[in-house]
Design a protein around this motif. Structure first.
Motif, PDB file in Angstrom:
ATOM      1  N   PHE A 115       0.910  -1.217  -0.049  1.00 46.89           N
ATOM      2  CA  PHE A 115      -0.109   0.031  -0.091  1.00 46.89           C
ATOM      3  C   PHE A 115       0.780   1.251  -0.002  1.00 46.89           C
ATOM      4  CE2 PHE A 115      -3.069  -3.259   1.423  1.00 46.89           C
ATOM      5  CZ  PHE A 115      -4.224  -2.729   0.780  1.00 46.89           C
ATOM      6  N   SER A 116       0.341   2.099  -0.790  1.00 46.91           N
ATOM      7  CA  SER A 116       1.168   3.342  -0.968  1.00 46.91           C
ATOM      8  C   SER A 116       0.846   4.503   0.271  1.00 46.91           C
ATOM      9  CB  SER A 116       1.081   4.355  -2.045  1.00 46.91           C
ATOM     10  OG  SER A 116      -0.256   4.726  -1.876  1.00 46.91           O
ATOM     11  N   GLU A 117       1.493   5.601   0.128  1.00 45.55           N
ATOM     12  CA  GLU A 117       1.141   6.607   1.241  1.00 45.55           C
ATOM     13  C   GLU A 117      -0.066   7.249   1.398  1.00 45.55           C
ATOM     14  OE1 GLU A 117       4.636   9.104   0.326  1.00 45.55           O
ATOM     15  OE2 GLU A 117       3.214  10.600   0.269  1.00 45.55           O
ATOM     16  N   GLU A 118      -0.902   6.975   0.380  1.00 46.12           N
ATOM     17  CA  GLU A 118      -2.374   7.398   0.466  1.00 46.12           C
ATOM     18  C   GLU A 118      -3.341   6.234   0.703  1.00 46.12           C
ATOM     19  OE1 GLU A 118      -3.232  10.463  -2.288  1.00 46.12           O
ATOM     20  OE2 GLU A 118      -1.488  11.731  -1.336  1.00 46.12           O
ATOM     21  N   VAL A 119      -4.594   6.393   1.136  1.00 52.74           N
ATOM     22  CA  VAL A 119      -5.261   5.298   1.425  1.00 52.74           C
ATOM     23  C   VAL A 119      -5.780   4.744  -0.077  1.00 52.74           C
ATOM     24  CG1 VAL A 119      -7.527   4.506   2.235  1.00 52.74           C
ATOM     25  CG2 VAL A 119      -6.045   5.887   3.642  1.00 52.74           C
ATOM     26  N   GLU A 120      -5.594   3.551  -0.363  1.00 51.66           N
ATOM     27  CA  GLU A 120      -5.861   3.146  -1.552  1.00 51.66           C
ATOM     28  C   GLU A 120      -6.490   1.527  -1.551  1.00 51.66           C
ATOM     29  OE1 GLU A 120      -2.554   2.239  -4.277  1.00 51.66           O
ATOM     30  OE2 GLU A 120      -1.172   1.625  -2.580  1.00 51.66           O
ATOM     31  N   ARG A 141       7.560   9.018   9.816  1.00 49.09           N
ATOM     32  CA  ARG A 141       7.210   8.656  11.307  1.00 49.09           C
ATOM     33  C   ARG A 141       6.256   8.762  12.103  1.00 49.09           C
ATOM     34  NH1 ARG A 141      11.110   5.807  14.552  1.00 49.09           N
ATOM     35  NH2 ARG A 141      10.217   5.548  16.619  1.00 49.09           N
ATOM     36  N   HIS A 142       5.690  10.171  11.977  1.00 51.36           N
ATOM     37  CA  HIS A 142       4.616  10.564  12.797  1.00 51.36           C
ATOM     38  C   HIS A 142       3.445  10.636  11.928  1.00 51.36           C
ATOM     39  CE1 HIS A 142       7.280  10.831  16.195  1.00 51.36           C
ATOM     40  NE2 HIS A 142       7.976  11.658  15.602  1.00 51.36           N
ATOM     41  N   VAL A 143       2.468  10.005  12.030  1.00 52.35           N
ATOM     42  CA  VAL A 143       1.029  10.292  11.327  1.00 52.35           C
ATOM     43  C   VAL A 143       0.286  10.610  12.399  1.00 52.35           C
ATOM     44  CG1 VAL A 143      -0.597   9.453  10.126  1.00 52.35           C
ATOM     45  CG2 VAL A 143       1.568   9.022   9.283  1.00 52.35           C
ATOM     46  N   ARG A 144      -0.005  11.816  12.635  1.00 54.20           N
ATOM     47  CA  ARG A 144      -0.917  12.164  14.050  1.00 54.20           C
ATOM     48  C   ARG A 144      -2.203  12.431  13.823  1.00 54.20           C
ATOM     49  NH1 ARG A 144       2.984  12.000  17.996  1.00 54.20           N
ATOM     50  NH2 ARG A 144       4.862  13.070  17.718  1.00 54.20           N
ATOM     51  N   GLU A 145      -2.442  12.717  12.298  1.00 52.74           N
ATOM     52  CA  GLU A 145      -3.994  12.895  12.134  1.00 52.74           C
ATOM     53  C   GLU A 145      -4.879  11.895  11.472  1.00 52.74           C
ATOM     54  OE1 GLU A 145      -1.305  13.592  10.341  1.00 52.74           O
ATOM     55  OE2 GLU A 145      -1.392  13.348   8.420  1.00 52.74           O
ATOM     56  N   SER A 146      -5.938  12.026  11.854  1.00 54.16           N
ATOM     57  CA  SER A 146      -6.868  10.887  11.651  1.00 54.16           C
ATOM     58  C   SER A 146      -6.864  10.482  10.046  1.00 54.16           C
ATOM     59  CB  SER A 146      -8.237  10.876  12.113  1.00 54.16           C
ATOM     60  OG  SER A 146      -9.012   9.839  11.766  1.00 54.16           O
ATOM     61  N   MET A 147      -6.868   9.413   9.673  1.00 54.52           N
ATOM     62  CA  MET A 147      -6.832   8.905   8.317  1.00 54.52           C
ATOM     63  C   MET A 147      -8.104   8.190   7.669  1.00 54.52           C
ATOM     64  SD  MET A 147      -3.830   9.527   7.269  1.00 54.52           S
ATOM     65  CE  MET A 147      -3.435   8.631   5.528  1.00 54.52           C
ATOM     66  N   ILE A 148      -9.172   8.071   8.728  1.00 55.26           N
ATOM     67  CA  ILE A 148     -10.398   7.600   8.454  1.00 55.26           C
ATOM     68  C   ILE A 148     -11.021   8.045   7.345  1.00 55.26           C
ATOM     69  CG2 ILE A 148     -12.441   6.855   9.584  1.00 55.26           C
ATOM     70  CD1 ILE A 148     -10.066   5.279  10.464  1.00 55.26           C
ATOM     71  N   ALA A 149     -11.049   9.353   7.333  1.00 57.13           N
ATOM     72  CA  ALA A 149     -12.020   9.932   6.182  1.00 57.13           C
ATOM     73  C   ALA A 149     -11.533   9.587   4.716  1.00 57.13           C
ATOM     74  CB  ALA A 149     -12.014  11.447   6.338  1.00 57.13           C
ATOM     75  N   ASP A 150     -10.360   9.005   4.726  1.00 55.52           N
ATOM     76  CA  ASP A 150      -9.930   8.607   3.442  1.00 55.52           C
ATOM     77  C   ASP A 150     -10.338   7.164   3.081  1.00 55.52           C
ATOM     78  OD1 ASP A 150      -8.806  11.040   3.476  1.00 55.52           O
ATOM     79  OD2 ASP A 150      -6.568  10.239   3.553  1.00 55.52           O
ATOM     80  N   TYR A 151     -10.841   6.480   3.820  1.00 53.23           N
ATOM     81  CA  TYR A 151     -11.293   4.977   3.723  1.00 53.23           C
ATOM     82  C   TYR A 151     -12.623   5.350   3.345  1.00 53.23           C
ATOM     83  CZ  TYR A 151      -7.423   2.878   6.334  1.00 53.23           C
ATOM     84  OH  TYR A 151      -6.242   2.229   6.778  1.00 53.23           O
ATOM     85  N   PRO A 152     -13.003   4.527   1.903  1.00 51.28           N
ATOM     86  CA  PRO A 152     -14.394   4.735   1.618  1.00 51.28           C
ATOM     87  C   PRO A 152     -15.200   3.760   2.077  1.00 51.28           C
ATOM     88  CG  PRO A 152     -13.078   3.278   0.111  1.00 51.28           C
ATOM     89  CD  PRO A 152     -11.830   3.763   0.999  1.00 51.28           C
ATOM     90  N   VAL A 153     -16.627   3.971   2.089  1.00 49.95           N
ATOM     91  CA  VAL A 153     -17.564   3.210   2.720  1.00 49.95           C
ATOM     92  C   VAL A 153     -17.793   2.160   1.653  1.00 49.95           C
ATOM     93  CG1 VAL A 153     -20.051   3.125   3.173  1.00 49.95           C
ATOM     94  CG2 VAL A 153     -18.851   4.994   3.880  1.00 49.95           C
ATOM     95  N   ALA A 154     -17.865   0.843   2.275  1.00 52.42           N
ATOM     96  CA  ALA A 154     -18.175  -0.290   1.475  1.00 52.42           C
ATOM     97  C   ALA A 154     -19.288  -0.300   0.534  1.00 52.42           C
ATOM     98  CB  ALA A 154     -17.957  -1.609   2.129  1.00 52.42           C
ATOM     99  N   GLY A 155     -19.270  -0.706  -0.872  1.00 54.39           N
ATOM    100  CA  GLY A 155     -20.299  -1.019  -1.489  1.00 54.39           C
ATOM    101  C   GLY A 155     -21.058  -2.294  -1.095  1.00 54.39           C
ATOM    102  N   GLN A 156     -21.926  -2.857  -1.933  1.00 55.97           N
ATOM    103  CA  GLN A 156     -22.602  -4.129  -1.728  1.00 55.97           C
ATOM    104  C   GLN A 156     -21.944  -5.352  -1.979  1.00 55.97           C
ATOM    105  OE1 GLN A 156     -25.648  -4.339  -0.111  1.00 55.97           O
ATOM    106  NE2 GLN A 156     -25.382  -2.021   0.240  1.00 55.97           N
ATOM    107  N   ASP A 157     -20.982  -5.046  -2.809  1.00 54.54           N
ATOM    108  CA  ASP A 157     -20.379  -6.568  -3.682  1.00 54.54           C
ATOM    109  C   ASP A 157     -19.251  -6.964  -2.864  1.00 54.54           C
ATOM    110  OD1 ASP A 157     -19.392  -3.793  -4.293  1.00 54.54           O
ATOM    111  OD2 ASP A 157     -17.964  -4.744  -5.585  1.00 54.54           O
ATOM    112  N   GLY A 158     -19.222  -8.395  -2.741  1.00 58.01           N
ATOM    113  CA  GLY A 158     -18.011  -8.843  -2.382  1.00 58.01           C
ATOM    114  C   GLY A 158     -17.566  -8.580  -0.787  1.00 58.01           C
ATOM    115  N   TYR A 159     -16.393  -8.952  -0.286  1.00 55.29           N
ATOM    116  CA  TYR A 159     -15.983  -8.748   0.833  1.00 55.29           C
ATOM    117  C   TYR A 159     -15.110  -7.604   1.126  1.00 55.29           C
ATOM    118  CZ  TYR A 159     -17.060 -13.546   2.241  1.00 55.29           C
ATOM    119  OH  TYR A 159     -17.633 -14.656   2.692  1.00 55.29           O
TER     120      TYR A 159
END
Ligand SMILES: [Mn+2]
Length: 403
Positions: A115-120, A141-159
């Protein structure tokens, strides 16, 4: 939905130097320094035998940002074995092996997806079922900010599976990296959250499973007990976890009752019996002994021989044996309060562990730029390390001084 099966592992900390084990001799230290590799090999052997659909590794594969060459070569060889067994690996790097570090490049085989440095998002198809994985590697080394907003909400298909190296927001015991709340993770509608960073194995939620597998090998007294990874099966909305042990040397505490013991040789026997029983169950270990009911051992006996003599005698009994046993310390009644010392030492050790050379340089910048400071000799990195260990010990001593 088809059942899918994968291994979730994190915090391998390969080639951890076991700096806190300064009291161990060179042979014991060498043995300890092998333990992260032995644990990793156990994982590889398990994977090759069990053939999961894939593997996720969630940060801190390497202990240092320089990713020691030995660690990289051993890791690369492990990945090749998985490639031969046709097991894809999805991995992200954490605060210990962030992407801004300097290291000798070693190539990884084609089954390894980083995985690269951006949520993918990365995808694979398992028996016709689409599996989507989301994650990122630490750019520094330090990632103090929340990264959650960058994670997409899951669609219907698959896992859908999230990989995240970080800690719960507001957890004061650990410097907070990529903070999140359980609720935020649940709101993504994933089937599983594969976490890393916290070395203690734990589940933060069951629906869906939000899991820290812990590290694969304890590295000091605050990482006690058996360590390993999880073998995970997802079947629609159902999930099951199986813990698999990898730790080669277990850090543990053992209480020994000295009831009825009058002579030093009896004491040795009593301790040995207790240690041997535990070693049969645990295998190799670093053990902290806690003595109780020592009333029979007269005060004279304890005063005449120094504490280091008592510990040396026991250590000699286990020198060169298999399973490996290292007696880290002996606590006599009234000498200190172990529970208290653990509570105090954990944050201190963690803080010092998180210091790297840059933090140190920052701290002492003023000193060296001072008119008189320009002529001072700089500390080498190993001197800085020693200083950290001394500082932790000093701080602990001060904190634990009895009134
Ligand atoms: Mn870690």
């Amino acid at each position: 939905m088809e059942t899918i099966r994968f291994l979730h592992i994190a915090d391998l900390h390969l080639d951890s130097p076991f700096k806190g084990m300064a009291s161990a001799g060179p042979d014991e230290l060498a043995r300890l320094q092998q333990s992260t590799f032995v644990a990793f090999e156990r994982f590889v052997t398990y994977a090759v035998k069990e053939r999961p659909d894939f593997v996720v590794m969630v940060g801190d594969l390497y202990d240092g940002e320089d990713r020691s060459l030995r660690a990289q070569i051993r890791f690369q060889q492990g990945m090749q074995q998985l490639e031969k067994a046709e097991i894809p690996v999805f991995l992200s790097y954490g605060n210990h092996d962030h992407l801004a570090g300097n290291w000798t490049r070693v190539s990884l085989p084609g089954n390894v997806h980083v995985f690269s440095e951006e949520v993918e998002q990365k995808q694979l198809i398992v028996r016709g079922e689409m599996v989507s994985l989301y994650g990122f590697s630490y750019p520094q080394r330090h990632v103090r900010e929340s990264m959650i907003a960058d994670y997409p909400v899951a669609g219907q298909d698959g896992y859908h599976i999230g990989l995240l190296h970080g800690s719960v927001a507001g957890d004061s015991a650990h410097a907070v990296y990529a903070p999140f709340t359980v609720r935020e993770l649940q709101d993504k509608n994933y089937h599983y959250w594969a976490l890393g960073h916290i070395h203690k194995r734990q589940q933060l939620a069951e629906e869906p499973l939000i899991v820290y597998p812990g590290n694969i090998q304890g590295r000091h007294r605050n990482e006690q007990g058996v360590k390993g990874f999880y073998d995970v099966s997802l079947s629609g909305e159902d999930a099951s976890l199986k813990f698999v042990r990898t730790s080669n040397i277990v850090f543990t505490t053992l209480t020994v009752s000295c009831e009825g013991v009058e002579y030093a040789d009896d004491w040795v026997t009593v301790c040995q019996e207790a240690i041997d029983t535990l070693a049969t169950e645990m295998g190799s270990m670093v053990v902290e002994l806690v003595m109780e009911h020592t009333e029979g051992l007269t005060a004279d006996l304890l005063h005449v021989s120094s504490e280091s003599e008592w510990i040396d005698i026991l250590r000699e009994q286990y020198s060169g044996l298999d399973p490996f046993v290292w007696i880290a310390s002996i606590e006599w009644p009234g000498t200190s309060n172990m529970e208290l010392s653990k509570t105090l030492l954990e944050p201190v050790e963690y803080t010092l562990e998180c210091w790297d050379q840059n933090d140190w340089d920052d701290l002492v910048k003023e000193v060296y730029s001072h008119r008189a400071g320009r002529y001072l000799e700089r500390l080498t990195p190993s001197e800085t390390e020693q200083l950290k260990v001394k500082a932790a010990a000093l701080l602990a001593n001060e904190l634990l001084k009895e009134g």
